[in-house]
Design an enzyme around this catalytic site. Structure first.
Site, short mmCIF file in Angstrom:
data_model
loop_
_atom_site.label_atom_id
_atom_site.label_comp_id
_atom_site.label_asym_id
_atom_site.label_seq_id
_atom_site.Cartn_x
_atom_site.Cartn_y
_atom_site.Cartn_z
CB CYS A 33 -0.95 0.00 1.20
SG CYS A 33 -0.09 0.07 2.79
CB CYS A 36 4.43 -0.30 1.76
SG CYS A 36 3.29 -1.45 2.54
CG ASP A 495 -4.02 12.64 -29.76
OD1 ASP A 495 -3.18 13.48 -30.11
OD2 ASP A 495 -4.27 11.61 -30.40
#
Length: 815
Positions: A33, A36, A495
């Site tokens: 996660c 961490c 784009d």
């Protein structure tokens, strides 16, 4: 693979002293996660002169270390870096190192090797060339899959025997224990290990709550089975509303089924998460795989110059190589001889090939469409444009902070509170004079009702139903963290080519000179162009084939005209003698189609159409002229047509409160023309891939939350850098992998639909979390007061899961 140093740079301190920088890349195992990531970065940051960026999806860390004494040539202390990661509770492996004085590549490495084979190896570290450290390993996925299969097979009979009294034969409880123990120990080991790691650092996550719930239910069940009397023959589990005290002679309840069900459901979610994260590195792998694998190197020998096929990794700056029609340009370079048209659409996203000749630059991985070229390499390996775009994608993915799961944020506060309440319940009952079994039963009931089965289901079930419905509608959503981004976006960057427009050239107009008709101009031009390979030629030939139902204006089938003496001059035009079905033997017209400058070189006056030609190109169109009998007869105007649904799609995006911006590498005229047609007022034109990322970053810096919609390799970095990336499924694999959502149908209207579906799915996830949490909040006080049997607590937990699943199923009706 041979170890190669990485080009490094210097860093200037506030005092003005310049320190060389050593670079170390680490592969990190065990992160689950965002907390961490924070712990690893914090540990690495404590080391002197160390700056680290940790990438959760790719499970890697990019570390820069300032080395104060350049004269020693010392590298970063890799052992200290690995030790720091291990001190944070994770494992690390060095995948690349560089010393600060190494500024040049003595031998260029194939960028595919650099990105996919662990980069260059650190001194003293052996690495299998086939190792891939850019994402969670297949071995880990196989391990999770094996644990899930064992858990699922064993849990079914455990649940049936525990919940259906009619199936409870003599000794059933011992069978349940034998089946459940492998599930709650071996299968649930990833949760126990993660919880232990978090506990070592005084932290808690969803894994903590899962592990505690499993251990509590299993521990109580084993005590009841072995010491509490639940192991006696003939024992059955009869649900009761109120907990039974030991002095009443009732055997304590077993909760093996609770532990097994929680383990199985959560393993299924963890395996699905692993598969999603494993694909996170596919964008970079797909991008780098676009490059050529080998090259025709030109070498000089005693008998003159010859060609030799060698791997691209053997190319060095200054080497010359040949590129034949249809081949990829091996690396960035300058054309030495030959003329051709190079298809650079994978980098620019634009459909019109670029004409090149001696002295022009070409980019690696672009495709030579027609003539043969000899190119001198100017950049190789990591210095090429393709490798730079790869680094842009990686940097954008690293810089986008992963959104911590909502359930983790809840459990971060919820777990310590539940532990304190369970302990307080046990102490309070004992102090009040209750028997130990009754006190322990109440404490276990608190833990059981708090067991996060519903919390664990809240996100994956809604995501499963929402993404399943999305797949039916042609929308692919990659994960729950993506849904959070859709809620806040207020600007959508589109784009042009392949997204708003069709992404291919089409004839839109034929300008005829006095004395000629448009049908005649098209017929003669198409007769010659049908023999050419250029996309413009193919568009003209296709227009002549379809305009009149496969026949020309005079009833002659297109293609029946005979063309002799055909010649193509790459980048300039084509010429041929056209003999129609009405012509006599030996008669024909010499037809030229090409750029006005080339026609003038052939002695043809183009003034009759020059103004109209220039006006068409100024408006963003691409045009060529056709001439015969010494005079210009017409001009053929081509555009990349806007998709029929694009205007409606832009309107739907505005209705969602989004501000549309058109972003393209095309020229301003073409961009403005497309924008006017679909109703967009903000246009950014003529940008390179790196500039697209800069535009997204500039919008974000101004406070906008940006969604990016694109389809090409040139859009990949911008898709990854945006707060929300949407890729057209008709585009390149690189763009699809770098994006957060994929629109399979290639219809821009799907973008608005995807955002609506994402927001609806996020709303359901929030509802699920609320109800799952509300069940716990409402039932915990009852359990703590001894008013809730742990068996009923397990049933309440199951009911909360049913509610969560039922709420998620409403997404199947989304339209």
């Amino acid at each position: 693979m041979t170890s190669q140093p990485e080009t490094t740079h210097s860093e200037t301190t506030h005092s003005g002293t310049t320190h060389p920088v050593a670079v170390v890349d680490l592969a990190i195992e065990g992160m689950t996660c965002a907390s961490c990531v924070a712990r690893v970065e914090k540990r690495l940051g404590r080391l002197p002169g160390v700056s680290a960026t940790v990438n959760l999806p790719l499970e890697s860390a990019h570390v820069e270390v300032r080395v104060p004494d350049e004269g020693t040539g010392a590298t970063a202390d890799t052992d200290a870096l690995v030790a720091a990661v291990r001190a944070a509770g994770y494992d690390a492996t060095v995948t690349r190192t560089s010393s600060p004085h190494e500024h040049q590549h003595e031998h260029a490495m194939d960028p595919r090797e650099h990105a996919l084979s662990g980069h260059a190896m650190a001194p003293g570290h052996d690495m299998d060339p086939d190792d891939d450290t850019s994402a969670p390993t297949d071995a880990r996925g196989a391990d999770l899959r094996a644990r899930l299969r064992v858990a699922a097979v064993a849990t079914v009979p455990v649940v049936l025997l525990s919940m259906v009294p009619a199936l409870q034969f003599t000794g059933w409880q011992w069978v349940v224990a034998v089946l459940a123990l492998p599930v709650v120990t071996w299968a649930a080991w990833p949760f126990h290990r993660a919880a232990f790691r978090a506990a070592r650092h005084r932290a808690s996550t969803m894994d903590t709550l899962v592990s505690i719930g499993i251990v509590a239910a299993t521990g109580w069940s084993l005590w009841a089975l072995l010491l509490g009397g639940a192991g006696e023959p003939g024992m059955t589990m009869t649900p009761s509303l109120w907990p039974r005290a030991a002095h009443e002679g009732a055997a304590p309840e077993l909760y093996f089924e609770v532990a097994a069900v929680v383990t199985t459901f959560l393993l299924a979610g963890r395996y699905a998460e692993h598969r999603s994260r494993r694909r996170a590195g596919d964008a970079l792998r797909a991008l780098l795989d676009l490059g050529a694998k080998d090259v025709a190197l030109i070498v000089s020998g005693p008998t003159g110059r010859s060609e030799r096929r060698v791997p691209v990794g053997d190319l060095r700056v200054g080497d010359e190589f040949a590129v034949r029609p249809g081949e990829k340009v091996a690396t960035d370079g300058v054309v030495v001889s030959g003329t051709s048209a190079v298809d650079a659409s994978l980098l620019t996203g634009e459909p019109v090939p670029v004409d090149v000749g001696p002295g022009d630059e070409v980019t690696g991985a672009t495709i030579n469409t027609s003539g043969s070229l000899v190119v001198r390499a100017t950049r190789v390996g990591e210095d090429t444009r393709l490798a730079q775009i790869g680094r842009l994608v990686t940097a954008a993915q690293t810089g986008k902070a992963p959104v911590q799961r909502l359930a983790d944020r809840i459990s971060a506060v919820f777990v310590p509170v539940v532990l304190v309440l369970a302990l307080g319940t046990l102490v309070a009952w004992l102090v009040s004079g209750a028997e130990p079994q009754q006190a322990f039963t109440a404490a276990v009931a608190v833990l059981i009702i708090a067991c996060p089965c519903a919390l664990g289901l809240a996100t994956p079930t809604a995501l499963l139903v929402g993404t399943g419905r999305g797949a039916q509608l042609g929308i692919l959503i990659k994960g729950p963290e993506i849904l959070e981004q859709t809620r806040a976006v207020d600007t959508v960057v589109l784009d042009k080519t392949g997204t708003v427009t069709q992404g291919r050239m089409a004839l839109v107009d034929v300008l005829a000179a006095p004395g000629a008709s448009p049908d005649e101009v098209l017929r003669y031009a198409a007769a010659v162009e049908q023999l050419a390979e250029h996309p413009i030629a193919q568009a003209i030939a296709a227009a002549a084939t379809t305009r009149d139902g496969d026949t020309g204006a005079d009833g002659v089938v297109i293609g029946s005209d005979q063309v002799h003496d055909f010649r193509a001059e790459p980048g300039r035009g084509v010429v041929g003698v056209v003999r129609t079905a009405h012509s006599g033997v030996g008669l024909g017209r010499r037809v030229l189609v090409g750029r006005p400058t080339w026609l003038r070189e052939q002695g043809i006056d183009t003034s009759a159409l020059q103004d109209r030609f220039d006006a068409a190109e100024a408006d963003g169109a691409t045009a060529v002229m056709a001439a015969w009998d010494g005079s210009v007869r017409g001009a053929l105007v081509l555009r990349d047509p806007v998709k029929e649904t694009s205007r409606q799609a832009v309107g739907e995006l505005r209705a969602l409160g989004l501000r549309p911006v058109l972003l393209t590498g095309d020229n301003p005229g073409a961009a403005q023309a497309a924008a006017r047609e679909v109703g967009i007022t903000e246009v950014v034109a003529q940008v390179l891939p790196a500039d697209k990322v800069a535009v997204v970053a500039r919008l974000q810096a101004s406070g906008a939350r940006v969604a990016m919609v694109g389809d090409g390799v040139n859009d990949a970095a911008a898709l990854a850098a945006a707060d929300l990336g949407l890729a057209m499924g008709t585009g390149t694999d690189v763009a699809i992998e770098a994006a957060d959502l994929t629109l399979v149908r290639g219809d821009l209207r799907s973008a608005a639909q995807a955002i609506r579906l994402s927001r609806r799915t996020l709303a359901v996830i929030r509802q699920n979390l609320f109800w799952a949490f509300a069940y716990n909040v409402a039932a915990i006080p009852l359990a703590a007061l001894g008013l809730l049997n742990p068996m009923i607590a397990g049933a309440a937990m199951a009911l909360s899961s049913v509610l969560v699943v039922g709420n998620s199923l409403r997404l199947r009706r989304f339209s």
